[in-house]
Write a protein that holds these residues in place. Structure first.
Motif, PDB file in Angstrom:
ATOM      1  N   ALA A  39       0.799  -1.442   0.100  1.00  0.00           N
ATOM      2  CA  ALA A  39       0.042  -0.047  -0.144  1.00  0.00           C
ATOM      3  C   ALA A  39       0.641   1.495  -0.267  1.00  0.00           C
ATOM      4  CB  ALA A  39      -0.532  -0.198   0.968  1.00  0.00           C
ATOM      5  N   VAL A  54       2.387   1.953  -3.474  1.00  0.00           N
ATOM      6  CA  VAL A  54       1.510   2.223  -4.839  1.00  0.00           C
ATOM      7  C   VAL A  54       1.180   3.766  -4.737  1.00  0.00           C
ATOM      8  CG1 VAL A  54      -0.759   2.333  -5.957  1.00  0.00           C
ATOM      9  CG2 VAL A  54       0.908  -0.140  -5.156  1.00  0.00           C
ATOM     10  N   THR A  55       1.130   4.598  -3.285  1.00  0.00           N
ATOM     11  CA  THR A  55       0.766   5.216  -2.389  1.00  0.00           C
ATOM     12  C   THR A  55       1.621   6.337  -3.030  1.00  0.00           C
ATOM     13  OG1 THR A  55      -0.322   4.552  -0.795  1.00  0.00           O
ATOM     14  CG2 THR A  55      -0.569   6.951  -1.205  1.00  0.00           C
ATOM     15  N   GLY A  95       2.405   6.788  -7.061  1.00  0.00           N
ATOM     16  CA  GLY A  95       0.898   7.738  -7.267  1.00  0.00           C
ATOM     17  C   GLY A  95       1.485   9.028  -6.999  1.00  0.00           C
ATOM     18  N   VAL A 149      -2.044  11.294  -7.937  1.00  0.00           N
ATOM     19  CA  VAL A 149      -2.924  11.549  -7.347  1.00  0.00           C
ATOM     20  C   VAL A 149      -2.440  12.648  -5.889  1.00  0.00           C
ATOM     21  CG1 VAL A 149      -3.886   9.462  -6.816  1.00  0.00           C
ATOM     22  CG2 VAL A 149      -1.921  10.097  -5.634  1.00  0.00           C
ATOM     23  N   THR A 150      -3.211  13.519  -5.214  1.00  0.00           N
ATOM     24  CA  THR A 150      -2.247  14.054  -4.224  1.00  0.00           C
ATOM     25  C   THR A 150      -3.566  14.403  -2.933  1.00  0.00           C
ATOM     26  OG1 THR A 150      -4.404  15.824  -4.853  1.00  0.00           O
ATOM     27  CG2 THR A 150      -3.127  15.622  -6.079  1.00  0.00           C
ATOM     28  N   ARG A 189      -5.761  15.203  -2.126  1.00  0.00           N
ATOM     29  CA  ARG A 189      -7.076  14.810  -1.258  1.00  0.00           C
ATOM     30  C   ARG A 189      -7.949  13.802  -1.975  1.00  0.00           C
ATOM     31  NH1 ARG A 189      -8.713  21.194  -5.346  1.00  0.00           N
ATOM     32  NH2 ARG A 189      -6.085  20.996  -5.370  1.00  0.00           N
ATOM     33  N   ASP A 190      -7.029  12.837  -2.372  1.00  0.00           N
ATOM     34  CA  ASP A 190      -7.646  11.862  -2.620  1.00  0.00           C
ATOM     35  C   ASP A 190      -7.736  10.900  -1.387  1.00  0.00           C
ATOM     36  OD1 ASP A 190      -8.455  12.821  -5.717  1.00  0.00           O
ATOM     37  OD2 ASP A 190      -6.040  12.568  -5.982  1.00  0.00           O
ATOM     38  N   LYS A 244     -10.406   8.770  -1.068  1.00  0.00           N
ATOM     39  CA  LYS A 244     -10.698   7.628  -1.987  1.00  0.00           C
ATOM     40  C   LYS A 244      -9.665   6.718  -2.221  1.00  0.00           C
ATOM     41  CE  LYS A 244     -11.340  10.351  -5.780  1.00  0.00           C
ATOM     42  NZ  LYS A 244     -10.874  11.006  -6.986  1.00  0.00           N
ATOM     43  N   ILE A 245      -8.152   6.884  -1.991  1.00  0.00           N
ATOM     44  CA  ILE A 245      -7.759   6.063  -1.749  1.00  0.00           C
ATOM     45  C   ILE A 245      -7.612   5.118  -1.146  1.00  0.00           C
ATOM     46  CG2 ILE A 245      -4.622   5.462  -1.755  1.00  0.00           C
ATOM     47  CD1 ILE A 245      -3.793   7.412  -2.884  1.00  0.00           C
ATOM     48  N   LYS A 287     -10.231   2.767  -1.444  1.00  0.00           N
ATOM     49  CA  LYS A 287     -10.006   1.561  -2.549  1.00  0.00           C
ATOM     50  C   LYS A 287      -9.245   0.250  -1.807  1.00  0.00           C
ATOM     51  CE  LYS A 287      -6.159   0.643  -4.473  1.00  0.00           C
ATOM     52  NZ  LYS A 287      -4.310   1.284  -4.768  1.00  0.00           N
ATOM     53  N   GLU A 288      -8.315   0.752  -0.602  1.00  0.00           N
ATOM     54  CA  GLU A 288      -6.987  -0.365  -0.020  1.00  0.00           C
ATOM     55  C   GLU A 288      -8.264  -0.549   1.066  1.00  0.00           C
ATOM     56  OE1 GLU A 288      -4.136  -1.458  -0.872  1.00  0.00           O
ATOM     57  OE2 GLU A 288      -3.415   0.796  -1.787  1.00  0.00           O
ATOM     58  N   PHE A 307     -11.010  -1.474   0.885  1.00  0.00           N
ATOM     59  CA  PHE A 307     -12.158  -3.342   0.337  1.00  0.00           C
ATOM     60  C   PHE A 307     -11.089  -3.718  -0.007  1.00  0.00           C
ATOM     61  CE2 PHE A 307     -15.580   0.205  -0.941  1.00  0.00           C
ATOM     62  CZ  PHE A 307     -16.872  -0.776  -0.627  1.00  0.00           C
ATOM     63  N   ALA A 308     -10.087  -3.352  -0.850  1.00  0.00           N
ATOM     64  CA  ALA A 308      -9.078  -4.538  -1.301  1.00  0.00           C
ATOM     65  C   ALA A 308      -8.709  -5.899  -0.092  1.00  0.00           C
ATOM     66  CB  ALA A 308      -8.191  -3.856  -1.881  1.00  0.00           C
ATOM     67  N   GLN A 310       7.180  -1.377  -8.089  1.00  0.00           N
ATOM     68  CA  GLN A 310       6.419  -1.437  -7.784  1.00  0.00           C
ATOM     69  C   GLN A 310       6.284  -3.279  -7.388  1.00  0.00           C
ATOM     70  OE1 GLN A 310       3.013   1.399  -7.751  1.00  0.00           O
ATOM     71  NE2 GLN A 310       2.668  -0.621  -9.594  1.00  0.00           N
ATOM     72  N   ILE A 315      -6.364  -6.707  -5.718  1.00  0.00           N
ATOM     73  CA  ILE A 315      -6.660  -7.595  -4.577  1.00  0.00           C
ATOM     74  C   ILE A 315      -6.011  -8.455  -6.045  1.00  0.00           C
ATOM     75  CG2 ILE A 315      -7.601 -10.001  -4.180  1.00  0.00           C
ATOM     76  CD1 ILE A 315     -10.059  -8.071  -3.252  1.00  0.00           C
ATOM     77  N   ARG A 353      -1.732  -7.941  -5.969  1.00  0.00           N
ATOM     78  CA  ARG A 353      -1.355  -8.267  -4.578  1.00  0.00           C
ATOM     79  C   ARG A 353      -1.102  -9.877  -4.090  1.00  0.00           C
ATOM     80  NH1 ARG A 353      -2.649  -2.845  -1.281  1.00  0.00           N
ATOM     81  NH2 ARG A 353      -1.950  -1.231  -3.047  1.00  0.00           N
TER      82      ARG A 353
END
Lengths: 450, 450
Positions: free
Chosen positions: A327, A330-331, A334, A340-341, A343-344, A347-348, A351-352, A354-355, B256, B275, B278
């Motif tokens: 994680a 990827v962040t 990004g 991404v900034t 502000r996201d 959102k990230i 998603k993280e 959920f995954a 990555q 998912i 990873r």
């Protein structure tokens, strides 16, 4: 690979006139690399074999420490010629490393324009657009025709870093429009510049961070970008070759910091630089481990009672750590490529998580199965606890991996400061503590078997 | 950051004519990003607000899946216009994703030259120079004068991807020389091209891997590079904007993969892709851990006798793993930026082992001190064993971190296949096994106290 071949062929040359021919006809970057790897006492000799034009080109490609060496061993007249011919941004980079006395002497010998250009660039902080820009660019007044513009460009010094764009300014040097050499060539000579130049000028400010400059140029496929000051006056341009280097450096820094290595280390750095770059991170990890170990130490009796814990715990450690680093990586990437900034963040994180829930389920079932293999039959409950902690650890891992770099970025710090080892150590401490506490509760409160 | 502002301002627009003006006047890449993030049913509507020139530009910046959607929802005539106007390399990338039926239909509608160009590019394997090149470039015959060359360039389609270099070929299209637009502009019109064009042409072959192309262009500061076939005939060029993207992609892939994440994941990828990218690595690690855990499992009685081992072992695991990942990362990055090749393996290994010895000394002394804090007085010998294993583990770690990626590279495989978690798992197994064996020997052979 290229270089290696050239280097070998150069080294094998015993014929001095052949060497001289090669050094004057090969690409400056290759010659620079060849000279840099020679023993110190041979460098100045090889450099003197170059003719003036090649010497000027090669000099810009030498590492700063070799440039410094040559400055000390060449004649003053020659040094001034070399330094005068450097592009202002390269010269500023060299001056950064030279002793103050040498800079002062060199600055006095430079032409007034070059002296001014260097001083301007050196006035901006490192890592900003102002510091990497060059002051050599083509500037046109609005009133010119295409034909006049082309003759003006032809009259310029052929060495201008880029003539592929010309920038249109008003009487106060305020940047208004941009026109490409391509447009000039495709237009009739009597057309006015102001009629073909675009007013959609993508520009950066002197204080824009260099990685942001690189992201913008990459996004808009530009081969040069103008740099303006607070009053919107044109002060320089940044060219694509410098930006490619910035992108590479930033990527190297991200990738190496994540692994707990400084950005300035390379595969062939000296052992000393290597130790200096890596050891602080390692000792830092061990210091942090005083925390993790202190969390485990009180549970020694629990481990003595259920020794299978020592088999299971490394799996938490490594798997949870890997989830966190995934994680985190990827962040950070990004953020690094500008996808991404801060502000996201939510959102990230959504998603993280959920995954992470899917991952947690899969990992915790596997963990339970594996634990069942190693545990004695009466210790089966330990496997279930292991599975639960594996799941919570996964969620904690993706959360930390996302929030830590985003938090740093929001504080305007380098997100790559959260290195992988830092995250794994935090996760170990949290995971071990949760696991051992639950096992201890199982043993002592519910009197489950050990 | 830029985009976000534009996106917000677009989203807040309720005035359709204002939106239409914005969409036609903003940069194509920004408009493309705005359209891509709209709900699916609104994308075609927004796209129809674009005038023809802007539509053509924006189309190239859309993600392939959105291009595909638009192809299905726009009129055939419009689709053919868009696809015909794409540069051949972008078109090949789109065709890669389209169903065979659609490709066949589109190819039939294209002009013969564009059809030929696309077919040529699609004929080369993915990841090679042939696949990322464009067939739009300026080619000159040797016999021309500078004036004739400039008029020829002016007569070319203004859309040629780059006119900043022109390539001089013989009657068999064999690439001989290169001349920059800059040189043409600075030379009198009646000079012959062959007298000013350089014969030191840096070129790549159609089968050259794309990351090598990027390294070469960066090294020589080129904004375009010619691509030749096996007979040295010019078949295309690769431009700097494509190369910047390749460099970024390769860096993302390296960074990555090291963390155990596929190169195609981004910070805002869907949870499902996340998912899929990873989990295999994580399950792989757990599977490997069956090895590590099986190595520990037989030692459960040793751990029960000396429970402080459970406190010490995670420190091995994390510190040794970090040392391994540091060496691995620097080696993979060095290969990635072309700083080193497998030929440098011994040189890197020597440096890593030198640095490793210093690191090992520092870490093993720290380890002994830390262990002394947690161990009971009669267990002090355990601290010494921990220190010794810490040192050997460090040397093993730098050796694996260097040799594994170099070995893969030598086998022409991707060195980043050795991800960090793989190395840490190997190191855990080796470290735990050594440590527990030594402790077991201490207890059972030398009857040291527990």
């Amino acid at each position: 690979m290229l270089t290696q071949d050239i280097r070998n062929s150069l080294i094998e040359t015993t014929d001095l006139s052949q060497l001289k021919w090669d050094l004057n006809h090969l690409q400056p970057v290759d010659v620079g690399e060849y000279i840099a790897q020679l023993p110190q006492q041979q460098r100045a000799i090889a450099f003197r074999l170059l003719n003036k034009a090649q010497a000027i080109d090669v000099f810009e490609y030498l590492p700063t420490e070799v440039q410094e060496e040559l400055i000390n061993s060449l004649h003053d007249v020659q040094v001034v010629q070399l330094v005068e011919a450097m592009s202002p941004d390269e010269r500023a980079e060299l001056f950064d490393e030279l002793p103050a006395g040498v800079i002062k002497r060199l600055l006095q010998e430079l032409s007034p324009e070059q002296r001014q250009a260097t001083a301007t660039i050196l006035g901006y902080p490192e890592g900003t657009a102002g510091r990497v820009m060059t002051t050599e660019y083509v500037r046109l007044r609005e009133g010119l025709t295409v034909g006049e513009a082309l003759s003006k460009i032809r009259r310029q010094d052929e060495d201008k870093e880029t003539i592929y764009y010309a920038y249109v300014t008003d009487d106060n040097r305020k940047l208004g429009r941009v026109v490409s050499l391509r447009q000039l060539l495709f237009t009739f000579p009597d057309v006015l510049i102001r009629d073909i130049a675009s007013d959609r000028v993508i520009k950066v400010r002197t204080e824009t961070p260099q990685e942001e400059v690189a992201q913008i140029m990459q996004r808009y496929d530009l081969i040069a970008i103008p740099v303006v000051d607070r009053e919107e006056r044109l002060v320089g341009i940044i060219t694509i070759d410098d930006v490619m280097d910035i992108l590479q450096e930033e990527a190297t820094e991200d990738i190496q910091k994540l692994a707990g290595v400084g950005g300035d280390e390379a595969a062939l750095s000296s052992p000393l630089l290597t130790i200096r770059n890596r050891l602080p991170w390692l000792l830092g990890i061990m210091a942090l481990y005083i925390g993790a170990a202190s969390a485990i130490a009180p549970f020694q009796s629990v481990i003595a009672a259920v020794p299978v814990l020592a088999v299971i715990m490394p799996i938490f450690s490594n798997t949870g750590g890997t989830v966190g680093i995934q994680a985190l990586t990827v962040t950070i990437r990004g953020l690094g490529v500008g996808e991404v900034t801060p502000r996201d963040t939510l959102k990230i994180l959504r998603k993280e998580i959920f995954a992470g829930l899917g991952t947690a389920l899969a990992l915790s079932l596997t963990m339970i199965m594996l634990s069942l293999i190693w545990a004695h039959p009466q210790e089966r409950w330990v496997a279930v606890v292991a599975g639960i902690v594996m799941a919570t650890n996964t969620i904690v891992a993706v959360t930390l991996g996302t929030l830590l770099p985003m938090g740093l970025k929001r504080l305007k710090l380098d997100p790559a400061l959260v290195s992988g080892p830092l995250v794994t150590t935090m996760l170990d401490t949290i995971g071990f503590l949760t696991f051992l506490t639950l096992i201890s509760v199982g043993l002592n409160v519910f009197h489950l078997p050990s």
